[in-house]
Design a protein around this motif. Structure first.
Motif, PDB file in Angstrom:
ATOM      1  N   UNK A 267       6.296  -1.940   1.028  1.00  0.00           N
ATOM      2  CA  UNK A 267       4.992  -2.801   0.678  1.00  0.00           C
ATOM      3  C   UNK A 267       5.336  -3.797  -0.593  1.00  0.00           C
ATOM      4  N   UNK A 268       5.879  -2.945  -1.377  1.00  0.00           N
ATOM      5  CA  UNK A 268       6.287  -3.660  -2.834  1.00  0.00           C
ATOM      6  C   UNK A 268       7.277  -4.808  -2.532  1.00  0.00           C
TER       7      UNK A 268
ATOM      8  N   UNK B 284      -2.952  -6.325   5.374  1.00  0.00           N
ATOM      9  CA  UNK B 284      -2.194  -5.501   4.678  1.00  0.00           C
ATOM     10  C   UNK B 284      -0.803  -6.472   4.637  1.00  0.00           C
ATOM     11  N   UNK B 285      -0.262  -7.455   5.858  1.00  0.00           N
ATOM     12  CA  UNK B 285       0.779  -8.012   5.499  1.00  0.00           C
ATOM     13  C   UNK B 285       0.455  -9.070   4.786  1.00  0.00           C
TER      14      UNK B 285
ATOM     15  N   UNK C 157      -0.427  -1.156   8.294  1.00  0.00           N
ATOM     16  CA  UNK C 157      -1.932  -0.895   8.534  1.00  0.00           C
ATOM     17  C   UNK C 157      -2.073   0.143   7.927  1.00  0.00           C
ATOM     18  N   UNK C 158      -1.490   0.743   6.676  1.00  0.00           N
ATOM     19  CA  UNK C 158      -1.957   2.034   6.190  1.00  0.00           C
ATOM     20  C   UNK C 158      -3.453   2.432   5.859  1.00  0.00           C
ATOM     21  N   UNK C 159      -4.391   2.115   6.793  1.00  0.00           N
ATOM     22  CA  UNK C 159      -5.580   2.502   6.433  1.00  0.00           C
ATOM     23  C   UNK C 159      -6.009   3.267   7.697  1.00  0.00           C
TER      24      UNK C 159
ATOM     25  N   UNK D 139       7.712  -6.555   0.257  1.00  0.00           N
ATOM     26  CA  UNK D 139       6.975  -7.762   0.826  1.00  0.00           C
ATOM     27  C   UNK D 139       6.392  -8.353  -0.249  1.00  0.00           C
TER      28      UNK D 139
ATOM     29  N   UNK E 136      -1.120   2.828  10.676  1.00  0.00           N
ATOM     30  CA  UNK E 136       0.465   3.323  10.560  1.00  0.00           C
ATOM     31  C   UNK E 136       1.118   2.834   9.114  1.00  0.00           C
ATOM     32  N   UNK E 137       2.203   3.525   8.953  1.00  0.00           N
ATOM     33  CA  UNK E 137       2.667   3.313   7.669  1.00  0.00           C
ATOM     34  C   UNK E 137       3.203   2.099   7.142  1.00  0.00           C
ATOM     35  N   UNK E 138       3.605   1.274   8.091  1.00  0.00           N
ATOM     36  CA  UNK E 138       4.379  -0.181   7.794  1.00  0.00           C
ATOM     37  C   UNK E 138       3.289  -1.315   7.717  1.00  0.00           C
TER      38      UNK E 138
ATOM     39  N   UNK F 252       4.897   7.536   3.956  1.00  0.00           N
ATOM     40  CA  UNK F 252       4.399   6.253   3.657  1.00  0.00           C
ATOM     41  C   UNK F 252       5.562   5.309   3.640  1.00  0.00           C
ATOM     42  N   UNK F 253       5.229   4.088   3.475  1.00  0.00           N
ATOM     43  CA  UNK F 253       6.285   2.892   3.201  1.00  0.00           C
ATOM     44  C   UNK F 253       6.006   2.228   2.285  1.00  0.00           C
ATOM     45  N   UNK F 254       5.219   2.874   1.080  1.00  0.00           N
ATOM     46  CA  UNK F 254       4.914   1.987  -0.109  1.00  0.00           C
ATOM     47  C   UNK F 254       5.842   1.215  -0.586  1.00  0.00           C
ATOM     48  N   UNK F 255       7.113   1.605  -0.453  1.00  0.00           N
ATOM     49  CA  UNK F 255       8.285   0.790  -1.229  1.00  0.00           C
ATOM     50  C   UNK F 255       8.566  -0.373  -0.623  1.00  0.00           C
TER      51      UNK F 255
END
Lengths: 421, 421
Positions: free
Chosen positions: A94-95, A305-306, A335-337, A97, A331-333, A89-92
């Motif tokens: 996400x934070x 998501x963005x 649209x992680x749904x 952004x 996709x992990x960047x 995942x690229x949750x970090x």
């Protein structure tokens, strides 16, 4: 798999009927059958119609009964744009952004797609496969029965071929159908960056080595390009898609996501199966899509998501007569749904599509963009028994109850692949 | 319920620590305990800390072990704004709105809240209760352990009292905690419409008869008002809240949702526990909230579902030092979601709150708005064992994977109320 199966007790069976994709006003013309039933034989739909009639037929075939008690039956969703295989995942990011960094800033700092490339190259095939298997189960839990899957986090010969081979293995070993797309032209990998000569060399590798090997081994049906200022120019994109087409890979294209590059007109010119994203369409692009056989696949999950407030002009596209499709862009960047019900909610509340339009876009039109509209995408006699059953009283409640998954059962080729306990 | 329970194997235990609600920079200061464990005794948290230490303690108490294998543990969500009891979905209005009708147009045509009033009055108590039970199970499946529930679809003495009594019955007969709020001043019911005299008579009924009866029978803790041009004016709202307060019902208020009415300043003046919505806040409102003990409860689900692009100014509120909370506003007209994970996604992507801020807003600050911050809202020794366990590796993935529910287990007072199979 039982030879004959009767699906009965549905409050609604909801599907498009008839041949080909749906355009304009026809997009909202779905059939809602109340008190209907479906007979499945050998994985195919052998009858659909009023309960009394279909049940009589089922009796004569000694069909096993599947009682769906007042729920709503839809064709299984066809998700025609996913990046299924990735390592983390690229949750970090996400934070980051949320704290103010832009998607392009993060990409410049080695985040974004290159972050996924680094992690994918370091992962073992078993790790990637295990992770993808988990996602495929989740797709099924949300009513999806067919997905397109793109490579593009490998970006070297070995890694790209490995991912496409994994698509093939996964397709064979679990019930969901996986349609493979080669996206070597996702971004330029790090080792070729910095000079225009480097980029040229990467494109040469892609066109002269990757595409021929992929085509020869039957590892992909489609070839895709990310045409954007931070990725590939219009002429580079054209060259890649032509190289793919020459080897039998049909074009798809990431077009006008962050700016208008002319990718849509070029895609149409090459007979692309689909132009995807389309946030920055111009009126001429809309008109051209309306006259073409290219599907306009909208990916509202990405804008959501963005945190971008600009969505693709769905209403203009529908009103002009374009073939509108919907997909998750999982996709992990960006649209992680993997929830198509969530995408329907976004389509209805943000793109102003009606629930009926959104369902047709996520089933028959998506199937058409994958060249499978004769086999999947609707509940009609002769088609594959790919269906999803929802725990609601009316199909409009599927997008209405947003963020909550009401999928209760999913069936692929007449086989139950998910049942909520 | 086992007397002693050890929750072990969590990859993260995520919670705020310390007394009172969270403001400003403190909102993002959550503790993330890696390799931690929690000991529960008699429904309370008796220890939380490093696994080795807590496990030793658990051995001495012969605790039953609950292995959560690499998942993330959060305090159970506290949903401080819901309209739990209603008779039917309003998916048909959803479609009308998508086709272009505004929320206020639909309301003028007898849709909207009055539509729900008509259906609620016609429903039996058993129907309403059965439906609410189903929703309560879904709340638990999404990690929520305490909800506030408002009346306001009855709007006559019998129906309002009936709904508030149902809250009490449901609170007693199932594990989730229900905090009851009287919202007789939701809109003016049809039978009192048309003249200002009619409205006056309804308000008199509400203040002189409903509030005293409700207070006498202990049927609500809070009194709420919808202060908006289409509902009640500032002075009418003030009068209702004062009448409630005089009988021991603490004020809450629907404020500045569709326009700025001054409701926030009035709510603060009356010592309201919470001002909710706040899309149309003025800078002076933000400053006043920052200086007050009133929670600013944001309801982004409502803006999302109505397709409005204007959200409450969460960052300004946090930066100014207000106590920011988050809730679903679960209701059939404007926010048909009961998923707090979905609200966290909206908070992060649309309100630009970080995952840590969103979690604190949906737990301790929401608990504070319900006067329960000493008992619930965090994972700390002495507090009630209300927890939710998520199938993710990092807490930031809960909002990140939007539209997909990763809640794996929910616990209320140390009792397992939901476990994914």
């Amino acid at each position: 798999m039982s030879n004959s199966l009767l699906i009965s007790g549905a409050s609604q069976i909801v599907t498009v009927r008839g041949r080909g994709p749906r355009r304009g006003a026809a997009l909202s013309k779905i059939a809602v059958l109340h008190d209907g039933a479906i007979l499945v034989r050998n994985g195919l739909i052998s009858a659909v119609g009023p309960s009394a009639k279909v049940e009589k037929l089922a009796d004569s075939k000694k069909a096993e009964k599947v009682e769906v008690g007042g729920r709503v039956v839809l064709p299984g969703f066809v998700d025609a744009h996913t990046h299924l295989i990735h390592a983390a995942s690229r949750a970090e990011e996400y934070e980051l952004r949320i704290r103010g960094a832009s998607y392009e800033e993060i990409a410049r700092q080695g985040g974004g797609i290159l972050n996924s490339v680094k992690k994918l190259r370091a992962a073992t095939a078993e790790e990637l496969k295990g992770r993808a298997r988990g996602f495929l189960e989740q797709f099924a839990e949300h009513g999806t029965t067919t997905i397109e899957a793109k490579s593009g986090y490998g970006l070297d010969v070995t890694s790209e071929l490995r991912v496409l081979s994994l698509h093939k293995e996964l397709d064979a070993e679990q019930p969901l159908e996986i349609v493979s797309t080669f996206l070597g032209a996702h971004v330029v990998p790090l080792e070729y960056r910095g000079t225009s000569e480097g980029k040229r060399q990467y494109l040469e590798l892609l066109e002269k080595r990757m595409i021929p090997e992929i085509a020869q081994n039957g590892l992909a049906e489609f070839c895709d390009v990310f045409c954007e200022r931070s990725a590939f120019s219009l002429s580079e994109s054209r060259s890649v898609l032509k190289a793919g087409k020459a080897r039998g890979l049909s074009p798809r294209i990431h077009a006008e996501q962050l700016s208008n590059t002319g990718a849509t007109l070029m895609g149409i010119e090459l007979g692309a199966a689909s132009c995807d994203h389309l946030e920055y369409l111009k009126p001429a692009d809309v008109r051209a899509l309306a006259k073409s056989k290219t599907v306009a696949t909208l990916l509202p999950g990405c804008d959501f998501h963005l945190g971008l407030r600009r969505y693709a002009p769905a209403r203009e596209l529908i009103d002009a007569g374009a073939i509108v499709g919907l997909a998750t862009d999982f996709n992990p960047g960006t649209s992680p749904t993997l929830s198509m019900p969530m995408i329907l909610s976004l389509a209805c509340t943000q793109l102003r599509m009606t629930p009926a339009e959104a369902i047709a876009a996520a089933t028959i039109n998506a199937a058409y963009s994958l060249g499978r509209e004769k086999r999947i995408g609707s509940i009609e006699t002769g088609k594959q028994a790919d269906m999803a059953v929802f725990e609601v009283a009316d199909y409009r409640e599927i997008p209405y109850y947003f963020g909550v998954n009401h999928c209760w059962m999913t069936m692929k080729r007449g086989e139950m692949v998910y049942l909520r306990d």
